[in-house]
Write a protein that holds these residues in place. Structure first.
Motif, PDB file in Angstrom:
ATOM      1  N   ARG A  50       0.878  -1.169   0.000  1.00  0.00           N
ATOM      2  CA  ARG A  50       0.000   0.000   0.000  1.00  0.00           C
ATOM      3  C   ARG A  50       0.919   1.224   0.000  1.00  0.00           C
ATOM      4  N   VAL A  51       0.719   2.067  -1.009  1.00  0.00           N
ATOM      5  CA  VAL A  51       1.584   3.233  -1.191  1.00  0.00           C
ATOM      6  C   VAL A  51       0.727   4.497  -1.160  1.00  0.00           C
ATOM      7  N   ALA A  52       1.190   5.498  -0.404  1.00  0.00           N
ATOM      8  CA  ALA A  52       0.508   6.793  -0.413  1.00  0.00           C
ATOM      9  C   ALA A  52       0.706   7.422  -1.785  1.00  0.00           C
ATOM     10  N   CYS A  53      -0.395   7.889  -2.367  1.00  0.00           N
ATOM     11  CA  CYS A  53      -0.307   8.391  -3.731  1.00  0.00           C
ATOM     12  C   CYS A  53      -1.479   9.307  -4.025  1.00  0.00           C
ATOM     13  N   HIS A  54      -1.206  10.534  -4.477  1.00  0.00           N
ATOM     14  CA  HIS A  54      -2.255  11.438  -4.910  1.00  0.00           C
ATOM     15  C   HIS A  54      -2.809  10.961  -6.240  1.00  0.00           C
ATOM     16  N   SER A  55      -4.079  11.247  -6.491  1.00  0.00           N
ATOM     17  CA  SER A  55      -4.731  10.733  -7.695  1.00  0.00           C
ATOM     18  C   SER A  55      -4.011  11.136  -8.979  1.00  0.00           C
ATOM     19  N   GLU A  56      -3.446  12.344  -9.023  1.00  0.00           N
ATOM     20  CA  GLU A  56      -2.756  12.774 -10.248  1.00  0.00           C
ATOM     21  C   GLU A  56      -1.432  12.040 -10.463  1.00  0.00           C
ATOM     22  N   GLU A  57      -0.911  11.387  -9.430  1.00  0.00           N
ATOM     23  CA  GLU A  57       0.347  10.649  -9.549  1.00  0.00           C
ATOM     24  C   GLU A  57       0.130   9.168  -9.859  1.00  0.00           C
TER      25      GLU A  57
ATOM     26  N   ARG B 155       7.563   8.766   1.395  1.00  0.00           N
ATOM     27  CA  ARG B 155       6.265   8.090   1.544  1.00  0.00           C
ATOM     28  C   ARG B 155       6.426   6.574   1.480  1.00  0.00           C
ATOM     29  N   LEU B 156       7.244   6.108   0.544  1.00  0.00           N
ATOM     30  CA  LEU B 156       7.484   4.666   0.440  1.00  0.00           C
ATOM     31  C   LEU B 156       8.157   4.138   1.700  1.00  0.00           C
ATOM     32  N   ASP B 157       9.134   4.877   2.220  1.00  0.00           N
ATOM     33  CA  ASP B 157       9.808   4.462   3.455  1.00  0.00           C
ATOM     34  C   ASP B 157       8.805   4.312   4.597  1.00  0.00           C
ATOM     35  N   THR B 158       7.895   5.262   4.710  1.00  0.00           N
ATOM     36  CA  THR B 158       6.894   5.234   5.767  1.00  0.00           C
ATOM     37  C   THR B 158       6.030   3.983   5.659  1.00  0.00           C
ATOM     38  N   VAL B 159       5.609   3.659   4.447  1.00  0.00           N
ATOM     39  CA  VAL B 159       4.747   2.498   4.239  1.00  0.00           C
ATOM     40  C   VAL B 159       5.531   1.201   4.404  1.00  0.00           C
ATOM     41  N   LEU B 160       6.737   1.157   3.874  1.00  0.00           N
ATOM     42  CA  LEU B 160       7.505  -0.081   3.875  1.00  0.00           C
ATOM     43  C   LEU B 160       8.056  -0.446   5.250  1.00  0.00           C
TER      44      LEU B 160
END
Length: 108
Positions: free
Chosen positions: A18-25, A95-100
């Motif tokens: 699960r990755v934090a991601c804004h819709s435009e990204e 963001r990836l670090d936070t999730v991973l």
């Protein structure tokens, strides 16, 4: 791959993240996931390596090398040097670090 809110669930080598991601990204992130998954599977098959961390590092090195050494290598290096892009890459990395951090180690 599902998504809810500002998160996107993706699969890489059969593992969900699960990755934090804004819709435009999302389109760019999905393209990145496809590239990474493809490269990791290719390397795992060629090397017969089952240690996901090693496969991931080799995939990252291969992708970076391909992007920086090809015909577009100089252009890619110039684009990667832009302060705006560097900031976006650092933000996505954070963001990836936070999730991973909460993910279990990859075992294939």
């Amino acid at each position: 791959m599902g998504n809810e809110g500002n998160f996107l669930d993706v699969k890489i080598m059969g593992r969900e993240y699960r990755v934090a991601c804004h819709s435009e990204e999302r389109p760019a992130l999905l393209a990145a996931v496809e590239l990474v998954d493809s490269k990791m599977r290719e390397i795992a098959q060629k090397t017969k390596n089952t240690i996901a961390e090693r496969v991931a590092v080799m995939a990252a090195l291969n992708i970076a090398h391909e992007r920086l050494s090809g015909k577009e290598g100089e252009e890619s290096a110039t684009v990667l040097a832009s302060p705006d892009l560097k900031g976006r890459i650092q933000d996505m990395g954070a963001r990836l670090d936070t999730v991973l951090v909460s993910q279990q180690p990859l075992d294939i």
